[in-house]
Design a protein around this motif. Structure first.
Motif, PDB file in Angstrom:
ATOM      1  N   CYS A 232       0.814  -1.231   0.000  1.00  0.00           N
ATOM      2  CA  CYS A 232       0.000   0.000   0.000  1.00  0.00           C
ATOM      3  C   CYS A 232       0.842   1.273   0.000  1.00  0.00           C
ATOM      4  N   GLY A 233       1.860   1.317  -0.852  1.00  0.00           N
ATOM      5  CA  GLY A 233       2.678   2.519  -0.961  1.00  0.00           C
ATOM      6  C   GLY A 233       2.067   3.552  -1.895  1.00  0.00           C
ATOM      7  N   PHE A 234       2.509   4.809  -1.743  1.00  0.00           N
ATOM      8  CA  PHE A 234       2.045   5.862  -2.643  1.00  0.00           C
ATOM      9  C   PHE A 234       3.066   6.076  -3.753  1.00  0.00           C
ATOM     10  N   HIS A 235       2.645   6.775  -4.805  1.00  0.00           N
ATOM     11  CA  HIS A 235       3.511   7.024  -5.954  1.00  0.00           C
ATOM     12  C   HIS A 235       4.450   8.197  -5.715  1.00  0.00           C
ATOM     13  N   SER A 236       3.969   9.230  -5.052  1.00  0.00           N
ATOM     14  CA  SER A 236       4.788  10.393  -4.732  1.00  0.00           C
ATOM     15  C   SER A 236       4.080  11.195  -3.656  1.00  0.00           C
ATOM     16  N   MET A 237       4.845  12.026  -2.959  1.00  0.00           N
ATOM     17  CA  MET A 237       4.267  12.897  -1.944  1.00  0.00           C
ATOM     18  C   MET A 237       3.259  13.850  -2.570  1.00  0.00           C
ATOM     19  N   LYS A 238       3.597  14.419  -3.709  1.00  0.00           N
ATOM     20  CA  LYS A 238       2.693  15.339  -4.387  1.00  0.00           C
ATOM     21  C   LYS A 238       1.383  14.655  -4.734  1.00  0.00           C
ATOM     22  N   GLN A 239       1.456  13.469  -5.296  1.00  0.00           N
ATOM     23  CA  GLN A 239       0.244  12.740  -5.668  1.00  0.00           C
ATOM     24  C   GLN A 239      -0.595  12.427  -4.441  1.00  0.00           C
ATOM     25  N   GLN A 240       0.075  12.057  -3.338  1.00  0.00           N
ATOM     26  CA  GLN A 240      -0.652  11.740  -2.117  1.00  0.00           C
ATOM     27  C   GLN A 240      -1.391  12.954  -1.578  1.00  0.00           C
ATOM     28  N   LEU A 241      -0.748  14.107  -1.571  1.00  0.00           N
ATOM     29  CA  LEU A 241      -1.406  15.327  -1.098  1.00  0.00           C
ATOM     30  C   LEU A 241      -2.584  15.702  -1.998  1.00  0.00           C
ATOM     31  N   SER A 272      13.236  17.783  -2.008  1.00  0.00           N
ATOM     32  CA  SER A 272      12.209  18.183  -2.959  1.00  0.00           C
ATOM     33  C   SER A 272      11.163  17.084  -3.046  1.00  0.00           C
ATOM     34  N   MET A 273       9.907  17.483  -3.239  1.00  0.00           N
ATOM     35  CA  MET A 273       8.862  16.479  -3.389  1.00  0.00           C
ATOM     36  C   MET A 273       9.116  15.593  -4.603  1.00  0.00           C
ATOM     37  N   ARG A 274       9.888  16.103  -5.574  1.00  0.00           N
ATOM     38  CA  ARG A 274      10.233  15.277  -6.731  1.00  0.00           C
ATOM     39  C   ARG A 274      11.106  14.088  -6.333  1.00  0.00           C
ATOM     40  N   ASP A 275      11.821  14.225  -5.202  1.00  0.00           N
ATOM     41  CA  ASP A 275      12.664  13.132  -4.719  1.00  0.00           C
ATOM     42  C   ASP A 275      11.846  11.968  -4.179  1.00  0.00           C
ATOM     43  N   THR A 276      10.542  12.175  -4.001  1.00  0.00           N
ATOM     44  CA  THR A 276       9.678  11.108  -3.480  1.00  0.00           C
ATOM     45  C   THR A 276       8.914  10.391  -4.594  1.00  0.00           C
ATOM     46  N   ASN A 277       9.149  10.777  -5.830  1.00  0.00           N
ATOM     47  CA  ASN A 277       8.470  10.145  -6.962  1.00  0.00           C
ATOM     48  C   ASN A 277       9.173   8.830  -7.303  1.00  0.00           C
TER      49      ASN A 277
END
Length: 350
Positions: A232-241, A272-277
């Motif tokens: 159940c992981g997310f794709h990125s922090m930005k997408q999760q928000l 950067s939030m891009r680092d979580t993608n």
């Protein structure tokens, strides 16, 4: 300039000032949101501090501002998407088992100087190691405790991490996998010191921990790392928000909030939030990945794991569990979850 033109210019200036004021206000709204989402406050003190598994379980803060944030954030989705909501007895049983084990305390330092903690539980006749990464604001003995006993009884020596800013690990900010992925690679170096027999190693993460191990897969890992389990992981922090904004609050446009969050993440938390993608890591990764996700998860939408699965270029399997909410796949269908794990191990132990 005519009186009419002066009037129009005055109106334009007022409109511009109003827009600037509104935009600035929306931008500044990103600060309390950033602080609430990322701030852990685990300074380099060496003191123990136990945090809870999800926002629904976090202890109350002393200051009134954080109390108000907690009241705002204690929504239905954070409550129903936790194992305690429908599986409390099993959850507490797994937690109690973990806390009763004679674990060894391991410590390392992160690249940015945080003192990190993990609990190591060797198996009597080990066949492999499993590095377990909990979710957002979690603990090593929380929701993953449900599977810890099963893994241990099936020949797995367990290294159960306190992610930065959680449990006994220091860390001022939670970075949604951006820095945690580097922490995982350092833990693997430490684990190799214990792995004289060069047994297989697997990375197993839940929620933010799942995203973290997927992000780590894009780095150079020891050859003993044979596979990755992402629940159940997310794709990125930005997408999760964005998913939370649209799914919980029906906000369709939060671009300015995301922009301000990105600036605050860079300035104060150093990422950067891009680092979580997960895209780049999954396109580089060549280790097999076993994906799990509950079909009824409204905390991290199942579409996140489906997207991660599509991006993955390595051998992979996707298991969607009907009726399961966030963190609950192993609770809703334990026989399926356990069999998938054992099959995964048998296939890649080598």
């Amino acid at each position: 300039m005519s009186r009419e033109n002066r009037g129009k210019l005055k109106l334009l200036r007022r409109a511009a000032a109003g827009l600037a004021f509104a935009g600035g206000g929306l931008f500044l709204m990103g600060w309390p949101f950033f602080r609430f989402i990322t701030y852990a406050g685990k300074k380099k003190s060496g003191k123990k501090q136990v945090l809870a598994d999800t926002p629904a379980e976090k202890p109350k803060k002393k200051d009134s501002e954080n109390k108000n944030w907690m009241k705002w954030f204690s929504l239905k989705h954070t409550t129903i998407n936790h194992p305690r909501y429908e599986h409390e007895e099993e959850y507490e049983r797994g937690k109690a088992w973990c806390q009763a084990q004679p674990v060894q305390d391991w410590y390392i330092y992160s690249v940015d100087g945080n003192h990190l903690h993990a609990s190591y539980l060797p198996a009597e006749d080990p066949k492999r190691f499993v590095v377990m990464c909990h979710g957002y604001r979690g603990t090593w003995y929380g929701s993953m405790g449900h599977m810890a006993r099963f893994l241990h009884e099936n020949g797995c020596s367990l290294l159960m991490l306190d992610m930065r800013g959680c449990g006994e690990s220091e860390g001022k900010y939670i970075t949604f996998g951006a820095r945690e992925k580097i922490d995982v690679t350092l833990w693997l170096e430490r684990l190799q010191e214990e792995n004289a027999a060069r047994l297989p190693i697997y990375l197993f993460g839940q929620s933010m921990g799942a995203t973290t191990v997927l992000l780590a897969s894009g780095h150079a890992l020891p050859p003993e790392v044979k596979g990755i389990i992402a629940d159940c992981g997310f794709h990125s922090m930005k997408q999760q928000l964005m998913d939370i904004a649209s799914g919980w609050f029906h906000f369709k446009r939060i671009n300015l909030l995301i922009f301000s969050m990105e600036i605050f993440c860079r300035i104060f938390a150093g990422f950067s939030m891009r680092d979580t993608n997960t895209r780049i890591a999954l396109e580089k990764n060549r280790r097999p990945v076993l994906f799990f996700h509950g079909e009824e998860d409204t905390y991290v939408w199942p579409e996140n794991t489906k997207k991660n699965y599509e991006l993955c270029r390595a051998e992979k399997e996707l298991v969607l569990v009907p009726g399961a909410r966030h963190l609950c796949c192993s609770y809703v269908d334990a026989p399926l979850f356990e069999e998938k794990l054992l099959t995964f191990f048998r296939r890649y132990d080598g």
